[in-house]
Enzyme design. Sequence first.
Site, PDB file in Angstrom:
ATOM      1  N   TYR A  68      24.758  41.284  37.194  1.00 30.33           N
ATOM      2  CA  TYR A  68      26.011  42.038  37.170  1.00 30.33           C
ATOM      3  C   TYR A  68      25.711  43.473  36.735  1.00 30.33           C
ATOM      4  O   TYR A  68      25.580  43.767  35.556  1.00 30.33           O
ATOM      5  CB  TYR A  68      27.039  41.386  36.233  1.00 30.33           C
ATOM      6  CG  TYR A  68      27.448  39.972  36.612  1.00 30.33           C
ATOM      7  CD1 TYR A  68      27.214  39.448  37.887  1.00 30.33           C
ATOM      8  CD2 TYR A  68      28.091  39.147  35.697  1.00 30.33           C
ATOM      9  CE1 TYR A  68      27.596  38.160  38.226  1.00 30.33           C
ATOM     10  CE2 TYR A  68      28.486  37.856  36.030  1.00 30.33           C
ATOM     11  CZ  TYR A  68      28.220  37.370  37.298  1.00 30.33           C
ATOM     12  OH  TYR A  68      28.611  36.087  37.623  1.00 30.33           O
ATOM     13  N   PHE A 213      36.233  32.558  39.942  1.00 28.40           N
ATOM     14  CA  PHE A 213      37.378  32.975  40.757  1.00 28.40           C
ATOM     15  C   PHE A 213      38.590  32.104  40.408  1.00 28.40           C
ATOM     16  O   PHE A 213      39.268  31.581  41.288  1.00 28.40           O
ATOM     17  CB  PHE A 213      37.038  32.912  42.252  1.00 28.40           C
ATOM     18  CG  PHE A 213      37.891  33.847  43.096  1.00 28.40           C
ATOM     19  CD1 PHE A 213      38.352  35.043  42.578  1.00 28.40           C
ATOM     20  CD2 PHE A 213      38.232  33.526  44.406  1.00 28.40           C
ATOM     21  CE1 PHE A 213      39.134  35.904  43.338  1.00 28.40           C
ATOM     22  CE2 PHE A 213      39.018  34.369  45.175  1.00 28.40           C
ATOM     23  CZ  PHE A 213      39.469  35.553  44.642  1.00 28.40           C
ATOM     24  N   PRO A 214      38.859  31.920  39.106  1.00 30.29           N
ATOM     25  CA  PRO A 214      39.932  31.003  38.704  1.00 30.29           C
ATOM     26  C   PRO A 214      41.316  31.503  39.066  1.00 30.29           C
ATOM     27  O   PRO A 214      42.273  30.737  39.063  1.00 30.29           O
ATOM     28  CB  PRO A 214      39.777  30.924  37.180  1.00 30.29           C
ATOM     29  CG  PRO A 214      39.132  32.222  36.804  1.00 30.29           C
ATOM     30  CD  PRO A 214      38.219  32.573  37.940  1.00 30.29           C
ATOM     31  N   LEU A 215      41.426  32.814  39.364  1.00 35.08           N
ATOM     32  CA  LEU A 215      42.747  33.365  39.652  1.00 35.08           C
ATOM     33  C   LEU A 215      42.999  33.469  41.148  1.00 35.08           C
ATOM     34  O   LEU A 215      44.033  33.955  41.581  1.00 35.08           O
ATOM     35  CB  LEU A 215      42.892  34.747  38.997  1.00 35.08           C
ATOM     36  CG  LEU A 215      42.665  34.775  37.482  1.00 35.08           C
ATOM     37  CD1 LEU A 215      42.667  36.208  36.956  1.00 35.08           C
ATOM     38  CD2 LEU A 215      43.739  33.969  36.776  1.00 35.08           C
TER      39      LEU A 215
HETATM   40  N1  LIG Z   1      28.564  31.807  39.256  1.00 40.93           N
HETATM   41  C1  LIG Z   1      28.933  32.618  40.193  1.00 40.93           C
HETATM   42  O1  LIG Z   1      28.380  32.628  41.304  1.00 40.93           O
HETATM   43  C2  LIG Z   1      30.079  33.557  39.938  1.00 40.93           C
HETATM   44  C3  LIG Z   1      30.659  34.275  40.990  1.00 40.93           C
HETATM   45  C4  LIG Z   1      31.735  35.117  40.695  1.00 40.93           C
HETATM   46  C5  LIG Z   1      32.184  35.245  39.385  1.00 40.93           C
HETATM   47  N2  LIG Z   1      31.568  34.551  38.390  1.00 40.93           N
HETATM   48  C6  LIG Z   1      32.034  34.639  36.982  1.00 40.93           C
HETATM   49  O2  LIG Z   1      33.384  34.251  36.943  1.00 40.93           O
HETATM   50  C7  LIG Z   1      34.167  35.269  36.330  1.00 40.93           C
HETATM   51  C8  LIG Z   1      35.548  35.255  36.961  1.00 40.93           C
HETATM   52  O3  LIG Z   1      35.458  35.338  38.371  1.00 40.93           O
HETATM   53  P1  LIG Z   1      36.069  36.525  39.228  1.00 40.93           P
HETATM   54  O4  LIG Z   1      36.009  37.791  38.443  1.00 40.93           O
HETATM   55  O5  LIG Z   1      35.421  36.478  40.550  1.00 40.93           O
HETATM   56  O6  LIG Z   1      37.527  36.056  39.461  1.00 40.93           O
HETATM   57  P2  LIG Z   1      38.889  36.093  38.671  1.00 40.93           P
HETATM   58  O7  LIG Z   1      38.653  36.129  37.215  1.00 40.93           O
HETATM   59  O8  LIG Z   1      39.690  35.000  39.262  1.00 40.93           O
HETATM   60  O9  LIG Z   1      39.548  37.441  39.171  1.00 40.93           O
HETATM   61  C9  LIG Z   1      39.188  38.674  38.726  1.00 40.93           C
HETATM   62  C10 LIG Z   1      40.043  39.710  39.475  1.00 40.93           C
HETATM   63  O10 LIG Z   1      41.401  39.524  39.153  1.00 40.93           O
HETATM   64  C11 LIG Z   1      41.911  40.692  38.503  1.00 40.93           C
HETATM   65  N3  LIG Z   1      42.688  40.195  37.358  1.00 40.93           N
HETATM   66  C12 LIG Z   1      42.226  39.568  36.251  1.00 40.93           C
HETATM   67  N4  LIG Z   1      43.251  39.240  35.442  1.00 40.93           N
HETATM   68  C13 LIG Z   1      44.379  39.664  36.061  1.00 40.93           C
HETATM   69  C14 LIG Z   1      45.753  39.622  35.725  1.00 40.93           C
HETATM   70  N5  LIG Z   1      46.171  39.042  34.603  1.00 40.93           N
HETATM   71  N6  LIG Z   1      46.647  40.181  36.598  1.00 40.93           N
HETATM   72  C15 LIG Z   1      46.233  40.743  37.739  1.00 40.93           C
HETATM   73  N7  LIG Z   1      44.946  40.815  38.114  1.00 40.93           N
HETATM   74  C16 LIG Z   1      44.026  40.282  37.283  1.00 40.93           C
HETATM   75  C17 LIG Z   1      40.727  41.521  38.094  1.00 40.93           C
HETATM   76  O11 LIG Z   1      40.998  42.897  38.228  1.00 40.93           O
HETATM   77  P3  LIG Z   1      41.266  43.854  36.949  1.00 40.93           P
HETATM   78  O12 LIG Z   1      39.926  44.245  36.448  1.00 40.93           O
HETATM   79  O13 LIG Z   1      42.042  44.962  37.531  1.00 40.93           O
HETATM   80  O14 LIG Z   1      42.054  43.037  35.968  1.00 40.93           O
HETATM   81  C18 LIG Z   1      39.688  41.103  39.120  1.00 40.93           C
HETATM   82  O15 LIG Z   1      39.787  41.891  40.280  1.00 40.93           O
HETATM   83  C19 LIG Z   1      33.363  36.547  36.540  1.00 40.93           C
HETATM   84  O16 LIG Z   1      33.667  37.534  35.602  1.00 40.93           O
HETATM   85  C20 LIG Z   1      31.948  36.035  36.383  1.00 40.93           C
HETATM   86  O17 LIG Z   1      31.607  35.958  35.004  1.00 40.93           O
HETATM   87  C21 LIG Z   1      30.537  33.709  38.648  1.00 40.93           C
END
Ligand SMILES: NC(=O)c1ccc[n+]([C@@H]2O[C@H](COP(=O)([O-])OP(=O)(O)OC[C@H]3O[C@@H](n4cnc5c(N)ncnc54)[C@H](OP(=O)(O)O)[C@@H]3O)[C@@H](O)[C@H]2O)c1
Length: 292
Positions: A68, A213-215
């Site tokens: 990252y 990608f929980p959201l």
């Molecule tokens: N193992 C893997 O291959 C893998 C792949 C992807 C991710 N991950 C891990 O999983 C974590 C979470 O996944 P993710 O970041 O892909 O997905 P996510 O947490 O579902 O979504 C993050 C996105 O949603 C926005 N967001 C977050 N909270 C919000 C809210 N309350 N209201 C509106 N928008 C919101 C964020 O933008 P803002 O910054 O504008 O809030 C960001 O663009 C990552 O940080 C990483 O540590 C692991």
Amino acid sequence: MNNNEVSARLAGEISLGNQLSVHRLGFGAMRLTGEGIWGPPKDRKAALAVLRRALELEVKFIDTADSYGPHVSEELIAEALFPYPKGLVIATKGGWNRPGPNQWTHDATPAHLREAVEGSLKRLRLDRIDVYQLHIPDPQVSFEASVETLAELRNQGKIRLVGLSNVTREHIERALNIVPTVSVQNRYSFADREWDYVVDYCESHGIAFIPWFPLGAGRAAGEVLDKIAQAHQATPKQVALAWLLRRSPIMLPIPGTSSIEHLEENVAAAAVQLSEEEYERLAGVPELVASR
Ligand SMILES: NC(=O)c1ccc[n+]([C@@H]2O[C@H](COP(=O)([O-])OP(=O)(O)OC[C@H]3O[C@@H](n4cnc5c(N)ncnc54)[C@H](OP(=O)(O)O)[C@@H]3O)[C@@H](O)[C@H]2O)c1
């Protein structure tokens, strides 16, 4: 929804390998980097403030990876939080590299993993990494060879606990033959259920499931979410997280954000309690989408 208390503690506790215990709502530190998960954040001070606020909200589990940034997310965590408070668990990963913005390349060779662990130890300023996850199986490398390397690093005291990411049940079974495997991190949400069977497997084996990608949710999901959210005076994102927390006691969501406002909103989801009927309505979304 009761907005008075915002704390990850309200999500309850989860044990990692019967060795560490954390609140069941963590923080994903991938979104703290620059665009395309590349380079430094636009606003470094704001990124550091998000990490510090997460701790104030009693988040005890932070997920990151060497890729990252690359390196940026781990460096920010150390800059914001070192010396780390007792009870904070930082889980990092290796085996998937970031040669440029939005590009990923595999390297889970034993030599690379050894080097990657040394790099993460240095950047995180740790003597031992609490949870080290194989980011993704490398199709060019024997899966056993990658996991054996992590087991070796664990025996050397550089890793405390081993986790996997982006794996099938078969991978988990093969890993369990080599080393205790405490967590699995796959893409998952109420609307995205390819890995339901892996969640069930993890539950029956006491392995934490960390949904990334929980959201994530599509438009059809949005319609169902909105109604339930209104009933709870909550936001759709909070309801998506509340569904995950209810799905299984081994679920450890790690919503990621670069905004303090979103962080607070996400942590407040720990207080949202869905009824059985609401839980089932959301669980039916993938079929609803398929029938359209
Ligand atoms: N193992 C893997 O291959 C893998 C792949 C992807 C991710 N991950 C891990 O999983 C974590 C979470 O996944 P993710 O970041 O892909 O997905 P996510 O947490 O579902 O979504 C993050 C996105 O949603 C926005 N967001 C977050 N909270 C919000 C809210 N309350 N209201 C509106 N928008 C919101 C964020 O933008 P803002 O910054 O504008 O809030 C960001 O663009 C990552 O940080 C990483 O540590 C692991």
